[in-house]
Design an enzyme around this catalytic site. Structure first.
Site, PDB file in Angstrom:
ATOM      1  N   LYS A  35       0.852  -1.202   0.000  1.00 37.12           N
ATOM      2  CA  LYS A  35       0.000   0.000   0.000  1.00 37.12           C
ATOM      3  C   LYS A  35       0.888   1.253   0.000  1.00 37.12           C
ATOM      4  CE  LYS A  35      -0.353  -0.195   5.028  1.00 37.12           C
ATOM      5  NZ  LYS A  35      -1.217  -0.600   6.164  1.00 37.12           N
ATOM      6  N   ARG A 130     -10.997   0.649  14.349  1.00 34.40           N
ATOM      7  CA  ARG A 130     -11.049   1.374  13.078  1.00 34.40           C
ATOM      8  C   ARG A 130     -12.023   0.616  12.173  1.00 34.40           C
ATOM      9  NH1 ARG A 130      -4.780   2.189  11.383  1.00 34.40           N
ATOM     10  NH2 ARG A 130      -5.266   0.066  10.749  1.00 34.40           N
ATOM     11  N   TYR A 265      18.757  29.041   9.034  1.00 35.39           N
ATOM     12  CA  TYR A 265      17.638  29.878   9.480  1.00 35.39           C
ATOM     13  C   TYR A 265      17.503  29.840  10.996  1.00 35.39           C
ATOM     14  CZ  TYR A 265      15.919  30.207   4.660  1.00 35.39           C
ATOM     15  OH  TYR A 265      15.774  30.460   3.326  1.00 35.39           O
ATOM     16  N   MET A 313      14.556  24.071   2.911  1.00 28.13           N
ATOM     17  CA  MET A 313      13.768  23.409   1.865  1.00 28.13           C
ATOM     18  C   MET A 313      14.637  22.526   0.974  1.00 28.13           C
ATOM     19  SD  MET A 313      11.406  25.046  -1.138  1.00 28.13           S
ATOM     20  CE  MET A 313      10.174  25.778  -0.087  1.00 28.13           C
TER      21      MET A 313
HETATM   22  C1  LIG Z   1      -0.502  -1.723   6.659  1.00 27.99           C
HETATM   23  C2  LIG Z   1      -1.125  -3.000   7.053  1.00 27.99           C
HETATM   24  C3  LIG Z   1      -0.321  -4.102   7.337  1.00 27.99           C
HETATM   25  C4  LIG Z   1       1.177  -4.052   7.372  1.00 27.99           C
HETATM   26  O1  LIG Z   1       1.572  -3.385   8.549  1.00 27.99           O
HETATM   27  P1  LIG Z   1       3.138  -3.236   8.923  1.00 27.99           P
HETATM   28  O2  LIG Z   1       3.122  -2.672  10.278  1.00 27.99           O
HETATM   29  O3  LIG Z   1       3.707  -2.293   7.917  1.00 27.99           O
HETATM   30  O4  LIG Z   1       3.708  -4.577   8.816  1.00 27.99           O
HETATM   31  C5  LIG Z   1      -0.947  -5.302   7.626  1.00 27.99           C
HETATM   32  N1  LIG Z   1      -2.304  -5.403   7.638  1.00 27.99           N
HETATM   33  C6  LIG Z   1      -3.105  -4.356   7.384  1.00 27.99           C
HETATM   34  C7  LIG Z   1      -4.574  -4.516   7.445  1.00 27.99           C
HETATM   35  C8  LIG Z   1      -2.554  -3.113   7.086  1.00 27.99           C
HETATM   36  O5  LIG Z   1      -3.348  -2.077   6.837  1.00 27.99           O
END
Ligand SMILES: *Cc1c(COP(=O)(O)O)cnc(C)c1O
Length: 373
Positions: A35, A130, A265, A313
């Site tokens: 993801k 969630r 800065y 930056m």
């Molecule tokens: C992002 C996610 C993972 C992976 O989590 P990590 O902590 O990066 O290993 C696993 N399961 C679900 C549902 C996620 O959203």
């Protein structure tokens, strides 16, 4: 010439980390979680390193299309399931497995027209609050899904809130087990932290639960990119993980400071004695956190040093005291691996910024050129 800054994706390290997760998971199959554009690394760029996974898990439908476009014919799982009715058409067309976490998603499935029934991962809320059905509503959701002609196999899934911390996975696992005990279907519960810490062989396993934490599928994300999910309790080195991304730039100027001279800065670093500093072509517009204070670790020519003053930056400043030979063109590693093999974990930089490695890798800026090696 472009600015001298470059991110490098290490295919061999991705392979290594995936193998590490697989070894921790015993017989379970491994979803490589890709993801957020593979945690900022780029789905297309990590694909070769991760194609040994049993499936790819992600949550954006565009990203699922990209994985299919790479020629991947194996499992693809949508971790949040569909967002609207027509997403199910893409699931049918691309053979995407999808999470069902709420009634609205079952309603959509019930009116979806498909010749091929879908593989579903039914999600339970075991305390994260969630996504997912409350434990007391889970079985009725399962029954409802099971009656739908649109549904093929139902797998059982939950996500831990505390796999990386002292609370651990025992409570959530007990809830999950109590509800699903006599249900058929494959199980998937473990993210990176649970996979490394709580499966058989993990240092925090509870023997009665460890095999169930591994389940049929584990879902490591951060670990395959070489960051420790539970830093600083354990480091990437402790877990045998290698950085999958190096962010490196070069020195584009040097300055000799007299005692009392300040840097950057706000003049918030003041030299106590005469010293030489290097100006590096990396700033917050490249994804390096502006909040990193003086003292954040960096590697100059593969030698550990520190940042000085405020990150701006397009530039940041490093102490050249440990590397008197450094000059314009000398490489500086912001995180990852230096040419001499020295490592700087992204987790150390993240800690200096008060955040986690996840956020830094995801925030690598568009303008940074990336190569795969
Ligand atoms: C992002 C996610 C993972 C992976 O989590 P990590 O902590 O990066 O290993 C696993 N399961 C679900 C549902 C996620 O959203």
């Amino acid at each position: 010439m472009p600015r001298p800054i470059l991110a490098t994706i290490h295919t061999e390290s991705l392979r290594h980390n995936l193998a590490r997760a697989r070894a921790a998971a015993g017989d379970a199959r491994v979803w490589a979680v890709v993801k957020a554009n593979a945690y900022g690394h780029g789905i297309e760029r990590v694909f070769d390193g991760l194609r040994g996974a049993d499936g790819f898990a992600l949550l954006d439908l565009n990203e699922a299309e990209r994985v299919r476009a790479l020629g991947w014919r194996g499992p693809v799982l949508l971790l949040e399931g569909v967002f609207e009715q027509r997403d199910l058409e893409l699931c049918s067309r691309l053979d995407l497995w999808h999470t069902v976490h709420c009634d609205a998603q079952i309603d959509m499935l019930a009116i979806h027209k498909t010749n091929v029934p879908h593989r579903i991962f039914l999600k339970m809320n075991t305390g994260m609050n969630r996504l997912g059905f409350a434990p007391e509503r889970y079985r009725s959701a399962w029954t409802r899904l099971n009656l739908l002609p649109q549904v093929d196999e139902i797998s059982l899934i939950t996500h831990f809130s505390d796999a990386d911390g002292p609370r651990g996975v025992a409570e959530a696992m007990a809830i999950f087990n109590a509800v699903t005990e006599d249900l058929p279907g494959e199980r998937s519960v473990a993210n990176s932290a649970a996979t490394l810490r709580h499966t058989p062989g993990g240092p925090l396993q509870q023997p009665a639960l460890a095999a169930q934490v591994a389940g049929d599928w584990v879902r490591p994300g951060i670990a395959i990119y070489g960051s420790a999910p539970d830093f600083p309790a354990y480091s990437a080195a402790d877990w045998g993980l290698q950085p999958a991304m190096t962010l490196a730039a070069k020195i584009i100027a040097t300055q000799d400071l007299q005692p009392g001279a300040s840097v950057g800065y706000g003049s918030n670093f003041v030299a106590g004695e005469a010293m030489r500093i290097g100006i590096v072509a990396c700033g917050y517009a490249d994804g390096y956190p502006r909040i990193c204070p003086t003292g954040t670790p960096v590697l100059v020519d593969g030698v550990r040093s520190r940042t000085l003053g405020r990150v701006s930056m397009d530039m940041l400043v490093v102490d050249l005291t440990p590397t008197p030979q450094a000059q314009i063109g000398t490489p500086v590693t912001l995180w990852g691996r230096a040419a001499n093999g020295a490592l700087l974990s992204i987790d150390e930089v993240a800690q200096a910024a008060g955040t986690v490695g996840y956020e830094l890798m995801c925030a690598l800026a568009q303008r940074v050129p990336v190569v795969v090696e």
